[in-house]
Design a protein around this motif. Structure first.
Motif, PDB file in Angstrom:
ATOM      1  N   ALA A   1       0.855  -1.191   0.000  1.00 34.89           N
ATOM      2  CA  ALA A   1       0.000   0.000   0.000  1.00 34.89           C
ATOM      3  C   ALA A   1       0.886   1.234   0.000  1.00 34.89           C
ATOM      4  CB  ALA A   1      -0.903   0.013   1.218  1.00 34.89           C
ATOM      5  N   ARG A   2       0.348   2.328  -0.515  1.00 31.41           N
ATOM      6  CA  ARG A   2       1.146   3.546  -0.555  1.00 31.41           C
ATOM      7  C   ARG A   2       0.319   4.746  -0.116  1.00 31.41           C
ATOM      8  NH1 ARG A   2       2.294   6.176  -6.234  1.00 31.41           N
ATOM      9  NH2 ARG A   2       3.214   7.655  -4.795  1.00 31.41           N
ATOM     10  N   THR A   3       1.016   5.796   0.301  1.00 32.79           N
ATOM     11  CA  THR A   3       0.352   7.081   0.506  1.00 32.79           C
ATOM     12  C   THR A   3       0.933   8.042  -0.518  1.00 32.79           C
ATOM     13  OG1 THR A   3       1.969   8.048   2.010  1.00 32.79           O
ATOM     14  CG2 THR A   3       0.284   6.635   2.983  1.00 32.79           C
TER      15      THR A   3
ATOM     16  N   PRO B   1      -2.135  -3.963   4.246  1.00 29.21           N
ATOM     17  CA  PRO B   1      -0.860  -4.235   3.577  1.00 29.21           C
ATOM     18  C   PRO B   1       0.121  -5.003   4.455  1.00 29.21           C
ATOM     19  CG  PRO B   1      -0.838  -2.014   4.447  1.00 29.21           C
ATOM     20  CD  PRO B   1      -2.191  -2.584   4.777  1.00 29.21           C
ATOM     21  N   ALA B   2       1.095  -5.645   3.803  1.00 30.39           N
ATOM     22  CA  ALA B   2       2.232  -6.212   4.523  1.00 30.39           C
ATOM     23  C   ALA B   2       3.381  -5.210   4.453  1.00 30.39           C
ATOM     24  CB  ALA B   2       2.646  -7.528   3.887  1.00 30.39           C
ATOM     25  N   LEU B   3       3.344  -4.390   3.400  1.00 31.15           N
ATOM     26  CA  LEU B   3       4.371  -3.373   3.203  1.00 31.15           C
ATOM     27  C   LEU B   3       3.692  -2.036   2.933  1.00 31.15           C
ATOM     28  CD1 LEU B   3       7.379  -2.528   2.549  1.00 31.15           C
ATOM     29  CD2 LEU B   3       6.863  -3.117   0.183  1.00 31.15           C
ATOM     30  N   LEU B   4       4.123  -1.032   3.680  1.00 34.70           N
ATOM     31  CA  LEU B   4       3.537   0.299   3.510  1.00 34.70           C
ATOM     32  C   LEU B   4       4.601   1.236   2.950  1.00 34.70           C
ATOM     33  CD1 LEU B   4       1.279   2.453   4.103  1.00 34.70           C
ATOM     34  CD2 LEU B   4       2.331   2.724   6.339  1.00 34.70           C
ATOM     35  N   LEU B   5       4.263   1.902   1.866  1.00 31.49           N
ATOM     36  CA  LEU B   5       5.150   2.915   1.299  1.00 31.49           C
ATOM     37  C   LEU B   5       4.592   4.268   1.705  1.00 31.49           C
ATOM     38  CD1 LEU B   5       5.318   1.456  -2.337  1.00 31.49           C
ATOM     39  CD2 LEU B   5       6.930   1.014  -0.491  1.00 31.49           C
ATOM     40  N   ALA B   6       5.266   4.951   2.620  1.00 31.23           N
ATOM     41  CA  ALA B   6       4.755   6.220   3.129  1.00 31.23           C
ATOM     42  C   ALA B   6       5.553   7.362   2.505  1.00 31.23           C
ATOM     43  CB  ALA B   6       4.864   6.261   4.647  1.00 31.23           C
ATOM     44  N   ASP B   7       4.851   8.185   1.698  1.00 27.73           N
ATOM     45  CA  ASP B   7       5.542   9.253   0.962  1.00 27.73           C
ATOM     46  C   ASP B   7       5.352  10.591   1.663  1.00 27.73           C
ATOM     47  OD1 ASP B   7       6.905  10.681  -0.906  1.00 27.73           O
ATOM     48  OD2 ASP B   7       5.690  10.049  -2.624  1.00 27.73           O
TER      49      ASP B   7
ATOM     50  N   ARG C   1       6.022  15.002  15.166  1.00 32.20           N
ATOM     51  CA  ARG C   1       6.390  14.021  16.173  1.00 32.20           C
ATOM     52  C   ARG C   1       5.298  12.953  16.288  1.00 32.20           C
ATOM     53  NH1 ARG C   1       9.013  17.035  20.158  1.00 32.20           N
ATOM     54  NH2 ARG C   1       6.973  17.802  20.782  1.00 32.20           N
ATOM     55  N   GLN C   2       4.055  13.419  16.263  1.00 39.58           N
ATOM     56  CA  GLN C   2       2.928  12.476  16.339  1.00 39.58           C
ATOM     57  C   GLN C   2       2.916  11.522  15.155  1.00 39.58           C
ATOM     58  OE1 GLN C   2      -0.793  14.440  16.627  1.00 39.58           O
ATOM     59  NE2 GLN C   2      -0.440  15.184  18.720  1.00 39.58           N
ATOM     60  N   ALA C   3       3.127  12.082  13.966  1.00 36.95           N
ATOM     61  CA  ALA C   3       3.074  11.267  12.744  1.00 36.95           C
ATOM     62  C   ALA C   3       4.190  10.227  12.765  1.00 36.95           C
ATOM     63  CB  ALA C   3       3.183  12.153  11.517  1.00 36.95           C
ATOM     64  N   ALA C   4       5.372  10.642  13.179  1.00 33.60           N
ATOM     65  CA  ALA C   4       6.493   9.709  13.239  1.00 33.60           C
ATOM     66  C   ALA C   4       6.191   8.605  14.242  1.00 33.60           C
ATOM     67  CB  ALA C   4       7.774  10.448  13.620  1.00 33.60           C
ATOM     68  N   GLY C   5       5.596   9.002  15.397  1.00 29.79           N
ATOM     69  CA  GLY C   5       5.238   8.016  16.411  1.00 29.79           C
ATOM     70  C   GLY C   5       4.217   7.024  15.876  1.00 29.79           C
ATOM     71  N   LEU C   6       3.278   7.540  15.054  1.00 29.72           N
ATOM     72  CA  LEU C   6       2.231   6.701  14.482  1.00 29.72           C
ATOM     73  C   LEU C   6       2.848   5.649  13.557  1.00 29.72           C
ATOM     74  CD1 LEU C   6      -0.772   6.193  14.192  1.00 29.72           C
ATOM     75  CD2 LEU C   6      -0.829   7.868  12.350  1.00 29.72           C
ATOM     76  N   LEU C   7       3.788   6.076  12.724  1.00 24.48           N
ATOM     77  CA  LEU C   7       4.442   5.129  11.817  1.00 24.48           C
ATOM     78  C   LEU C   7       5.124   4.017  12.619  1.00 24.48           C
ATOM     79  CD1 LEU C   7       6.062   7.186   8.932  1.00 24.48           C
ATOM     80  CD2 LEU C   7       4.163   5.585   8.823  1.00 24.48           C
ATOM     81  N   ARG C   8       5.777   4.419  13.693  1.00 19.76           N
ATOM     82  CA  ARG C   8       6.453   3.432  14.547  1.00 19.76           C
ATOM     83  C   ARG C   8       5.465   2.436  15.106  1.00 19.76           C
ATOM     84  NH1 ARG C   8      12.099   3.678  16.420  1.00 19.76           N
ATOM     85  NH2 ARG C   8      12.002   1.436  16.700  1.00 19.76           N
ATOM     86  N   ARG C   9       4.311   2.983  15.565  1.00 20.12           N
ATOM     87  CA  ARG C   9       3.307   2.095  16.149  1.00 20.12           C
ATOM     88  C   ARG C   9       2.753   1.134  15.106  1.00 20.12           C
ATOM     89  NH1 ARG C   9      -1.152   5.560  18.372  1.00 20.12           N
ATOM     90  NH2 ARG C   9      -2.315   3.598  18.409  1.00 20.12           N
TER      91      ARG C   9
ATOM     92  N   ASP D   1       5.378  -1.487  14.911  1.00 16.43           N
ATOM     93  CA  ASP D   1       5.525  -2.285  16.132  1.00 16.43           C
ATOM     94  C   ASP D   1       4.283  -3.105  16.454  1.00 16.43           C
ATOM     95  OD1 ASP D   1       7.972  -1.161  16.293  1.00 16.43           O
ATOM     96  OD2 ASP D   1       7.457   0.289  17.876  1.00 16.43           O
ATOM     97  N   GLU D   2       3.096  -2.448  16.369  1.00 21.65           N
ATOM     98  CA  GLU D   2       1.880  -3.128  16.826  1.00 21.65           C
ATOM     99  C   GLU D   2       1.206  -3.946  15.732  1.00 21.65           C
ATOM    100  OE1 GLU D   2      -0.638  -0.205  18.653  1.00 21.65           O
ATOM    101  OE2 GLU D   2       1.040   0.536  19.872  1.00 21.65           O
ATOM    102  N   MET D   3       1.283  -3.459  14.478  1.00 23.29           N
ATOM    103  CA  MET D   3       0.595  -4.178  13.415  1.00 23.29           C
ATOM    104  C   MET D   3       1.542  -5.047  12.606  1.00 23.29           C
ATOM    105  SD  MET D   3      -1.749  -0.952  12.188  1.00 23.29           S
ATOM    106  CE  MET D   3      -2.941  -1.832  11.183  1.00 23.29           C
ATOM    107  N   GLY D   4       2.817  -4.923  12.875  1.00 27.17           N
ATOM    108  CA  GLY D   4       3.802  -5.748  12.187  1.00 27.17           C
ATOM    109  C   GLY D   4       3.918  -5.453  10.703  1.00 27.17           C
ATOM    110  N   ILE D   5       3.621  -4.203  10.320  1.00 30.56           N
ATOM    111  CA  ILE D   5       3.695  -3.847   8.905  1.00 30.56           C
ATOM    112  C   ILE D   5       5.081  -3.275   8.591  1.00 30.56           C
ATOM    113  CG2 ILE D   5       2.788  -2.275   7.137  1.00 30.56           C
ATOM    114  CD1 ILE D   5       0.085  -2.467   8.576  1.00 30.56           C
ATOM    115  N   THR D   6       5.703  -3.826   7.574  1.00 31.96           N
ATOM    116  CA  THR D   6       6.995  -3.319   7.130  1.00 31.96           C
ATOM    117  C   THR D   6       6.778  -1.964   6.463  1.00 31.96           C
ATOM    118  OG1 THR D   6       7.581  -5.603   6.689  1.00 31.96           O
ATOM    119  CG2 THR D   6       9.021  -3.920   5.765  1.00 31.96           C
ATOM    120  N   ILE D   7       7.677  -1.027   6.708  1.00 34.80           N
ATOM    121  CA  ILE D   7       7.467   0.322   6.177  1.00 34.80           C
ATOM    122  C   ILE D   7       8.696   0.838   5.434  1.00 34.80           C
ATOM    123  CG2 ILE D   7       6.975   2.735   6.773  1.00 34.80           C
ATOM    124  CD1 ILE D   7       5.471   1.746   9.215  1.00 34.80           C
ATOM    125  N   VAL D   8       8.457   1.406   4.266  1.00 38.55           N
ATOM    126  CA  VAL D   8       9.489   2.205   3.613  1.00 38.55           C
ATOM    127  C   VAL D   8       8.979   3.638   3.661  1.00 38.55           C
ATOM    128  CG1 VAL D   8      10.789   2.683   1.515  1.00 38.55           C
ATOM    129  CG2 VAL D   8      10.114   0.341   2.051  1.00 38.55           C
TER     130      VAL D   8
END
Lengths: 243, 327
Positions: free
Chosen positions: A79-81, A156-162, A174-182, A185-192
């Motif tokens: 999935a992508r943004t 998604p298993a992989l999230l592309l965050a643009d 700071r909130q957005a970065a924390g959200l990506l981390r969560r 961490d919590e959903m186990g989604i790989t992120i680029v």
């Protein structure tokens, strides 16, 4: 999980990407950085199917996905943004996300289940999930969240965050970065995660790939990369100090 | 409650032919049948149009439908009961040949409209060119099968045709409603706004656009068949080409393409206006009808972009429910 091999993309005579290769491991939060015009978004477009790579191979979970249509790639679990949010303005916030929940998988989810999951995702990113909420009423930060929610709803298993941070103030960043981390961490989604503002990204990601003029110029831990002379040069001598 | 109202409305409409309509009874019935047929065609057009798939060549499907059944009946004696599915099938095939490359290669917006515009003309010219069996621009008369022939779908009694047209129109409305209430509507709405974003959340863009186009084309062909069966005379000028294609679009734009009854209201108004002006001015002010019609269209596009019916409906709904404060 995702492996790029010699991926190139040209637009006429302009080479937006030249032989880019790197791997993304399962469960990783990988930062993709580079100055403006270095090919980050083009790379995303190639992986997500919005553009067909001119050469090279893109493999996801061992299968070639380069050149598939975007909807097929989404069904495979990528999935992508979008850098500039592209909400469906005629639909409500809930419908935006419910559509993604309904169509995002190999097998379509029934309407009611899609709506229920859309509500869950909206709660996670912190957006209103009532029928009346329209994208037009959201501010910059809200629209970025809607982008994330829509992408997440496809499961998604992989999230592309643009550029999830573009246009946000410090607190929102700071909130957005924390959200990506969560999400990782919590959903186990790989992120680029693509960003051209390095500072916030470097504190959050596990590993960094740096692009410049369509080529990969560095790859490694945030600290190593920040010291790399080629990276410093690419960013016009602006050396990054990590706290 | 809504369902009950709709049922009562339909029952009343079905009774219209038996009302004492005075000396102009046949004329009124004739106009009503035409309104129903064109409203059905307009509704079929709006299936695509409301999602930004603007076709300026629906005359192609209309003409293809009308000529298929009429030729089959006249030359081979094939009943329109068999001819109609064939006609719809041909229109669907034509839409596929046109739509697939367009959608696959992202021919959108004005470019798509231009392609369809050409399609309408191509079919019109083809009909004219094949004059040996289509009668060319002189047109073609449906072979007479008597005053009441169910197999040939020919009825001298206008009341029967009124009921047939009413039923077909209702089917058109039902299809519109069925698309409107499904996830398909949201998906097409999303596609109409932003194809790239729609594809990125897994919506098969080409497939959806193609399906709604095929549906619209098939229904339009049925409208063409109905027209041919009712009027029993067809010619390429009234059933194919730019003229009729734009007439469909204008009527729908006038009434509003985003609401169930918009196309119907638009069609009824344009036909009523044209008939009124024709009767009132006769041949004294040729082109007066078109001028007034054009002017009305321009004003409506400027002041009521959702169409006459759509715009008024919005106003009424807003009046009924006090505006919510934006949060």
């Amino acid at each position: 999980m995702l492996s790029l091999e010699n991926v190139s993309r040209t637009f006429g005579g302009f080479r937006a990407l030249q032989g880019v290769s790197f791997e993304v491991k399962q469960g990783e939060l990988l930062g993709l950085i580079g100055p403006n015009g270095s090919g980050k978004t083009t790379l995303f477009n190639c992986v997500s199917g919005a553009l067909r790579p001119s050469a090279g191979s893109i493999r996801f979970r061992g299968e070639e996905v380069g050149g598939l249509t975007p909807d097929r790639i989404c069904h495979r679990g990528i999935a992508r943004t979008f850098q500039i949010p592209r909400p469906f303005k005629k639909l409500s916030v809930l419908e935006n996300v419910a559509l993604a929940a309904h169509f995002g998988h190999m097998t379509r989810e029934p309407d009611a289940a899609a709506r229920a999951r859309a509500r869950d995702v909206l709660r996670l990113v912190g957006l209103p999930s009532d029928e009346a909420a329209r994208p037009g009423l959201l501010g910059a930060a809200g629209l970025k969240k809607l982008e994330l929610a829509r992408a997440l709803a496809t499961g998604p298993a992989l999230l592309l965050a643009d550029e999830t941070l573009g246009g946000l103030d410090l607190e929102e960043m700071r909130q957005a970065a924390g959200l990506l981390r969560r999400i990782r961490d919590e959903m186990g989604i790989t992120i680029v995660w693509v960003e051209h503002i390095m500072a916030t990204l470097m504190r959050v990601v596990d590993r960094v790939v740096v692009l410049d003029h369509g080529e990969k110029i560095a790859e490694g831990m945030p600290r190593e990369v920040a010291e790399d002379p080629r990276v410093i040069e690419a960013y016009l001598g602006e050396k990054l100090v990590l706290g | 409650m809504k369902r009950l109202l709709a049922l009562v409305g339909v029952a009343l409409l079905a009774l219209v032919p038996w009302l004492p309509l005075g000396p102009a009874r046949l004329y009124i019935l004739h106009v009503l049948v035409l309104v129903l047929i064109w409203a059905f065609v307009g509704t079929a057009w709006a299936l695509m149009g409301r999602f930004g798939l603007v076709s300026l060549g629906h005359g192609a499907f209309l003409g293809l439908g009308a000529y298929t059944t009429t030729l089959l009946w006249n030359f081979l004696g094939v009943s329109p009961w068999i001819g109609t599915p064939l006609a719809a099938g041909l229109a669907v095939l034509l839409a596929l040949v046109l739509g697939y490359p367009c959608f696959r290669f992202r021919v959108v917006g004005h470019y798509f409209a231009l392609v369809t515009l050409a399609l309408g003309e191509v079919i019109r010219l083809l009909i004219i060119a094949e004059r040996d069996w289509t009668g060319g621009s002189l047109g073609l008369t449906l072979k007479d099968a008597g005053a009441f022939n169910l197999a040939a779908i020919q009825f001298a009694d206008k009341r029967i045709f009124y009921l047939v047209a009413l039923a077909v129109w209702l089917v058109g409305l039902w299809v519109w409603w069925w698309v409107d209430r499904s996830m398909t509507r949201s998906a097409l709405e999303a596609i109409g706004e932003d194809e790239t974003a729609a594809a990125s959340v897994g919506i098969p863009v080409t497939g959806f656009k193609l399906r709604i186009t095929l549906l619209s084309a098939g229904l339009t062909a049925v409208g063409g068949v109905l027209y041919a069966q009712y009027v029993t005379y067809i010619n390429p000028g009234t059933l194919a080409g730019i003229g009729v294609s734009l007439q469909i679009v204008f009527a729908v734009v006038l009434g509003g393409m985003y609401t169930l009854l918009g196309p119907t209201v638009g069609t009824a108004l344009t036909i009523a206006l044209a008939e009124y002006l024709r009767v009132a001015f006769g041949v004294r002010f040729l082109g007066m009808a078109d001028t007034i019609y054009g002017l009305a269209l321009v004003l409506i596009i400027i002041f009521l972009p959702a169409g006459l019916y759509g715009g008024l409906r919005e106003l009424v709904l807003r009046r009924a429910a006090p505006p919510r404060a934006a949060t």
